[in-house]
Scaffold this motif. Sequence first.
Motif, PDB file in Angstrom:
ATOM      1  N   UNK A 172       0.831  -1.212   0.000  1.00 46.78           N
ATOM      2  CA  UNK A 172       0.000   0.000   0.000  1.00 46.78           C
ATOM      3  C   UNK A 172       0.859   1.252   0.000  1.00 46.78           C
ATOM      4  N   UNK A 173       1.824   1.314   0.904  1.00 53.89           N
ATOM      5  CA  UNK A 173       2.625   2.535   1.012  1.00 53.89           C
ATOM      6  C   UNK A 173       3.523   2.738  -0.207  1.00 53.89           C
ATOM      7  N   UNK A 174       3.980   1.659  -0.825  1.00 53.16           N
ATOM      8  CA  UNK A 174       4.810   1.800  -2.032  1.00 53.16           C
ATOM      9  C   UNK A 174       4.018   2.464  -3.148  1.00 53.16           C
ATOM     10  N   UNK A 175       2.780   2.012  -3.361  1.00 48.98           N
ATOM     11  CA  UNK A 175       1.969   2.619  -4.420  1.00 48.98           C
ATOM     12  C   UNK A 175       1.615   4.063  -4.091  1.00 48.98           C
ATOM     13  N   UNK A 176       1.247   4.319  -2.835  1.00 49.08           N
ATOM     14  CA  UNK A 176       0.893   5.690  -2.455  1.00 49.08           C
ATOM     15  C   UNK A 176       2.096   6.618  -2.569  1.00 49.08           C
ATOM     16  N   UNK A 177       3.284   6.117  -2.207  1.00 53.87           N
ATOM     17  CA  UNK A 177       4.495   6.929  -2.310  1.00 53.87           C
ATOM     18  C   UNK A 177       4.833   7.226  -3.768  1.00 53.87           C
ATOM     19  N   UNK A 178       4.615   6.249  -4.654  1.00 54.08           N
ATOM     20  CA  UNK A 178       4.857   6.473  -6.087  1.00 54.08           C
ATOM     21  C   UNK A 178       3.924   7.562  -6.624  1.00 54.08           C
ATOM     22  N   UNK A 179       2.703   7.616  -6.091  1.00 55.64           N
ATOM     23  CA  UNK A 179       1.730   8.611  -6.538  1.00 55.64           C
ATOM     24  C   UNK A 179       1.953   9.980  -5.899  1.00 55.64           C
ATOM     25  N   UNK A 180       2.349   9.985  -4.628  1.00 55.09           N
ATOM     26  CA  UNK A 180       2.484  11.222  -3.847  1.00 55.09           C
ATOM     27  C   UNK A 180       3.784  11.199  -3.045  1.00 55.09           C
ATOM     28  N   UNK A 181       4.942  11.250  -3.719  1.00 52.42           N
ATOM     29  CA  UNK A 181       6.208  11.057  -3.005  1.00 52.42           C
ATOM     30  C   UNK A 181       6.486  12.070  -1.889  1.00 52.42           C
ATOM     31  N   UNK A 182       5.950  13.262  -2.010  1.00 55.67           N
ATOM     32  CA  UNK A 182       6.201  14.282  -0.984  1.00 55.67           C
ATOM     33  C   UNK A 182       5.221  14.211   0.182  1.00 55.67           C
ATOM     34  N   UNK A 183       4.243  13.316   0.104  1.00 50.57           N
ATOM     35  CA  UNK A 183       3.183  13.321   1.110  1.00 50.57           C
ATOM     36  C   UNK A 183       2.991  11.993   1.827  1.00 50.57           C
TER      37      UNK A 183
END
Length: 197
Positions: free
Chosen positions: A60-71
């Motif tokens: 989950x966090x890998x995909x979210x980080x790819x989408x919103x790396x600064x957040x």
Amino acid sequence: MARLFTYLAVLVGLLSSLIYFVVEQNADAYHIFETDHLHDLAKRGIAAHGNDTRSIVRYITAELHAMHPDHVNLDEEYILNNAGGAMGAMYIIHASVTEYLIIFGTAVGTEGHTGRHTADDYFHILTGEQWAYTPGEFLPEVYPAGSMHHLKRGTVKQYKMPEACFALDSTLDFPTLWRTSYVTGREMVKNLLVGKF
């Protein structure tokens, strides 16, 4: 000194009301996470990793980080949290003035009340099961892995995680975060002004 503190408190109160009004009227413009995407992401993580909670969270966090790396916070800092009588650990993935996203759960089970939120809360079950009870009902609501418990604004329920259970919890909640930050900051400043560190 007391007069200065009174003026500061009034100023902060006026500014916080203005900020709350502006943000609440345009809240959607500040949100970066979408409930439907988070629910789909949680289900894909479960499909990919079964009952391996750590791997689901990292998916989950890998995909979210790819989408919103600064957040997105990738440091899995789990903090014990006791709210509504229920104790578990939380990992803050994202926290901003208008929304938060956390992993919440326990390996040993817990029970308490949900609290009464000022915004809708979405509890995406990753592993285990959550049970909920609404006063006046005679059967529990049962939320297994892959389901979402949507707690509507202003609603309060009793809930239980009978055994190990972890969930992706998201809410778009400006007032609670703002009020918590405001009261904490106010009390810290008040104590600093009287020499208390």
